[in-house]
Design an enzyme around this catalytic site. Structure first.
Site, PDB file in Angstrom:
ATOM      1  CB  CYS A 134     -74.880  57.934 -30.186  1.00  0.00           C
ATOM      2  SG  CYS A 134     -74.692  59.240 -28.964  1.00  0.00           S
ATOM      3  CB  CYS A 137     -71.653  59.262 -28.909  1.00  0.00           C
ATOM      4  SG  CYS A 137     -73.184  59.070 -28.018  1.00  0.00           S
ATOM      5  CG  ASP A 138     -70.084  57.469 -32.156  1.00  0.00           C
ATOM      6  OD1 ASP A 138     -69.265  57.562 -31.214  1.00  0.00           O
ATOM      7  OD2 ASP A 138     -70.895  56.540 -32.261  1.00  0.00           O
TER       8      ASP A 138
HETATM    9  P1  FAD Z   1     -77.282  50.843 -20.602  1.00  0.00           P
HETATM   10  O1  FAD Z   1     -75.891  51.273 -20.858  1.00  0.00           O
HETATM   11  O2  FAD Z   1     -78.139  50.463 -21.746  1.00  0.00           O
HETATM   12  O3  FAD Z   1     -77.202  49.645 -19.573  1.00  0.00           O
HETATM   13  C1  FAD Z   1     -78.323  48.874 -19.278  1.00  0.00           C
HETATM   14  C2  FAD Z   1     -77.841  47.540 -18.738  1.00  0.00           C
HETATM   15  O4  FAD Z   1     -78.964  46.808 -18.284  1.00  0.00           O
HETATM   16  C3  FAD Z   1     -77.152  46.683 -19.810  1.00  0.00           C
HETATM   17  O5  FAD Z   1     -75.879  46.292 -19.350  1.00  0.00           O
HETATM   18  C4  FAD Z   1     -78.084  45.498 -19.992  1.00  0.00           C
HETATM   19  O6  FAD Z   1     -77.399  44.274 -20.233  1.00  0.00           O
HETATM   20  C5  FAD Z   1     -78.796  45.455 -18.639  1.00  0.00           C
HETATM   21  N1  FAD Z   1     -80.117  44.855 -18.703  1.00  0.00           N
HETATM   22  C6  FAD Z   1     -81.134  45.204 -19.559  1.00  0.00           C
HETATM   23  N2  FAD Z   1     -82.219  44.451 -19.300  1.00  0.00           N
HETATM   24  C7  FAD Z   1     -81.874  43.624 -18.274  1.00  0.00           C
HETATM   25  C8  FAD Z   1     -82.581  42.598 -17.562  1.00  0.00           C
HETATM   26  N3  FAD Z   1     -83.847  42.301 -17.854  1.00  0.00           N
HETATM   27  N4  FAD Z   1     -81.946  41.928 -16.575  1.00  0.00           N
HETATM   28  C9  FAD Z   1     -80.648  42.236 -16.267  1.00  0.00           C
HETATM   29  N5  FAD Z   1     -79.941  43.168 -16.916  1.00  0.00           N
HETATM   30  C10 FAD Z   1     -80.552  43.859 -17.889  1.00  0.00           C
HETATM   31  N6  FAD Z   1     -72.872  58.148 -24.600  1.00  0.00           N
HETATM   32  C11 FAD Z   1     -71.966  59.102 -24.319  1.00  0.00           C
HETATM   33  O7  FAD Z   1     -72.083  59.821 -23.336  1.00  0.00           O
HETATM   34  N7  FAD Z   1     -70.862  59.302 -25.157  1.00  0.00           N
HETATM   35  C12 FAD Z   1     -70.624  58.510 -26.221  1.00  0.00           C
HETATM   36  O8  FAD Z   1     -69.630  58.708 -26.936  1.00  0.00           O
HETATM   37  C13 FAD Z   1     -71.551  57.463 -26.497  1.00  0.00           C
HETATM   38  N8  FAD Z   1     -71.354  56.650 -27.552  1.00  0.00           N
HETATM   39  C14 FAD Z   1     -72.213  55.635 -27.780  1.00  0.00           C
HETATM   40  C15 FAD Z   1     -71.937  54.765 -28.820  1.00  0.00           C
HETATM   41  C16 FAD Z   1     -72.755  53.693 -29.052  1.00  0.00           C
HETATM   42  C17 FAD Z   1     -72.396  52.743 -30.172  1.00  0.00           C
HETATM   43  C18 FAD Z   1     -73.925  53.480 -28.243  1.00  0.00           C
HETATM   44  C19 FAD Z   1     -74.826  52.300 -28.490  1.00  0.00           C
HETATM   45  C20 FAD Z   1     -74.228  54.371 -27.227  1.00  0.00           C
HETATM   46  C21 FAD Z   1     -73.383  55.451 -26.971  1.00  0.00           C
HETATM   47  N9  FAD Z   1     -73.626  56.356 -25.945  1.00  0.00           N
HETATM   48  C22 FAD Z   1     -72.706  57.320 -25.655  1.00  0.00           C
HETATM   49  C23 FAD Z   1     -74.843  56.272 -25.118  1.00  0.00           C
HETATM   50  C24 FAD Z   1     -74.561  55.566 -23.769  1.00  0.00           C
HETATM   51  O9  FAD Z   1     -73.988  54.310 -24.020  1.00  0.00           O
HETATM   52  C25 FAD Z   1     -75.862  55.410 -22.978  1.00  0.00           C
HETATM   53  O10 FAD Z   1     -76.492  56.662 -22.818  1.00  0.00           O
HETATM   54  C26 FAD Z   1     -75.594  54.820 -21.585  1.00  0.00           C
HETATM   55  O11 FAD Z   1     -74.904  53.605 -21.695  1.00  0.00           O
HETATM   56  C27 FAD Z   1     -76.891  54.595 -20.838  1.00  0.00           C
HETATM   57  O12 FAD Z   1     -76.599  53.978 -19.627  1.00  0.00           O
HETATM   58  P2  FAD Z   1     -77.724  53.131 -18.839  1.00  0.00           P
HETATM   59  O13 FAD Z   1     -77.027  52.612 -17.625  1.00  0.00           O
HETATM   60  O14 FAD Z   1     -78.938  53.922 -18.688  1.00  0.00           O
HETATM   61  O15 FAD Z   1     -78.127  51.941 -19.817  1.00  0.00           O
END
Ligand code: FAD
Ligand code: NAP
Length: 314
Positions: A134, A137-138
């Site tokens: 990302c 982000c980083d």
């Molecule tokens: P996710 O965070 O992916 O959450 C999805 C959840 O669903 C997970 O906990 C997973 O375990 C669960 N899940 C999936 N499938 C199933 C299933 N079948 N049954 C039950 N549970 C399930 N964004 C920023 O804004 N700033 C940053 O600095 C930043 N840095 C980042 C650094 C890294 C290393 C990464 C990987 C991402 C970063 N991001 C950052 C991006 C950010 O993390 C994502 O945009 C955000 O987390 C998305 O949220 P979400 O709830 O859509 O999905």
């Protein structure tokens, strides 16, 4: 019991949906999360672009208070992997890993996306400690420093251009000598002075010390190993939407998805199927940020409240 709302996934989108549905009056709401709540941001060692958080904190620290805030308003959490969501009449069924099935009037699906890993040595070990997927982000952590970008698609090239504005130099490492990206983007890359193309080259190993990444070994076209001294390695080799729970027994999707597997939603996070909402990284054209995922979760929750209210009281 039929739940008012089932939330699948407990990242920023799912937790915010949990907060808004319960605080907004839905009574039986369960968030199904296969691991610890918090989502993929808990993998990040630093986040500094979430509003109101001044100073760098870890993703884990950012997300730590979210579940308790939701529980205060009555959100229940089941730690289980959801295998499939289906719809029977106007009731949704949540098929869980342990074989049990929950029922719900509405579903907000928030299972996120997973950036693909390229598969070179050290990539997993140093992920979040210099290896990143990302740039928004980083990237800022490498202001004025040298970084490498892996990949040759639109994402890699666009992120390399973004990083080139912040970093002193960007090595763009691609395994072929032609790109998958739009021609105009390739032209811009070639015209950017602080981007060095490292073509016909594959990453072999990222290495570092206890402070993080210090360099990258790449295998060049003639078989030699080149040592590139960088503090950050950004991997953009494709992205998978976690849409598996929407796949039905006959292979079709429960709602419409686009060719990249992203769930098609409208501005209210409504999918093509009544009562089903998608929020966060898995929805169409998501910015893939914590703040936007949380915003989506709130929008979806407000819609789900209206839907359930009309369904049960009309
Ligand atoms: P996710 O965070 O992916 O959450 C999805 C959840 O669903 C997970 O906990 C997973 O375990 C669960 N899940 C999936 N499938 C199933 C299933 N079948 N049954 C039950 N549970 C399930 N964004 C920023 O804004 N700033 C940053 O600095 C930043 N840095 C980042 C650094 C890294 C290393 C990464 C990987 C991402 C970063 N991001 C950052 C991006 C950010 O993390 C994502 O945009 C955000 O987390 C998305 O949220 P979400 O709830 O859509 O999905
Ligand atoms: P992508 O198009 O699949 O490109 C992935 C790149 O990573 C390819 O260059 C591929 O090399 C390389 N790669 C794959 N596995 C690798 C490995 N193990 N080691 C090293 N390199 C590896 O993915 P994307 O760039 O994320 O784009 C996904 C989709 O979104 C595409 O349809 C893209 O057009 C679209 N998109 C569009 C825009 C835009 O329109 N502005 C922006 C971003 C994304 P090869 O080329 O050799 O296969």
């Amino acid at each position: 019991m039929i739940l008012d709302c089932a939330i699948i996934g407990g990242g920023p989108a799912g937790l915010t949906a949990g907060l808004y549905t319960t605080r907004g009056g839905l009574e039986n709401v369960v968030m199904f999360e296969k691991g610890m709540p918090g989502g993929q941001i808990t993998l990040s060692s630093e986040i500094e672009n979430y509003p109101g958080v001044s100073g760098e904190i870890s993703g884990m620290d950012l997300m730590m208070p979210w579940p308790a805030q939701c529980q205060k308003f009555g959100l229940k959490h089941e730690m289980v992997e959801v295998k499939r969501v289906s719809k029977d009449g106007n009731i949704f069924k949540i098929h869980k890993e342990d074989g049990s099935v929950s029922q719900a009037h509405s579903v907000i699906i928030c299972t996120g996306s997973s950036p693909r890993r390229a598969g070179f040595a050290g990539e997993d070990e140093l992920f979040g400690k210099g290896v990143s997927t990302c740039a928004t982000c980083d990237g800022f952590f490498y202001k004025g420093k040298e970084v490498a970008v892996i990949g040759g698609g639109d994402t890699a090239l666009e992120e390399a251009l973004y990083l080139a504005k912040i970093c002193s130099k960007v090595y763009l490492v691609h395994r072929r000598d032609t790109f998958r990206s739009a021609p105009n983007t390739v032209k811009r890359i070639k015209n950017t002075q602080n981007i060095e193309l490292v073509l016909n080259s594959t990453p072999e190993e990222v290495y570092g010390d206890n402070m993080g990444v210090t360099g990258l070994h790449v295998k060049t076209g003639n078989g030699e190993i080149r040592d590139i001294k960088v503090l950050g390695v950004f991997v953009f080799v494709g992205n998978d939407v976690n849409n598996q729970t929407l796949i039905q027994e006959d292979g079709s999707f429960l709602c419409d998805v686009n060719k990249n597997g992203e769930v098609i939603v409208d501005i209210k996070m409504k999918t093509s199927l009544k009562g089903l909402y998608a929020a966060g990284d898995m929805r169409l054209s998501a910015p893939k940020q914590v703040v936007s995922a949380a915003g989506d979760g709130a929008v979806a929750a407000l819609e789900a409240i209206t839907y359930v209210d009309e369904k049960l009281n009309s």
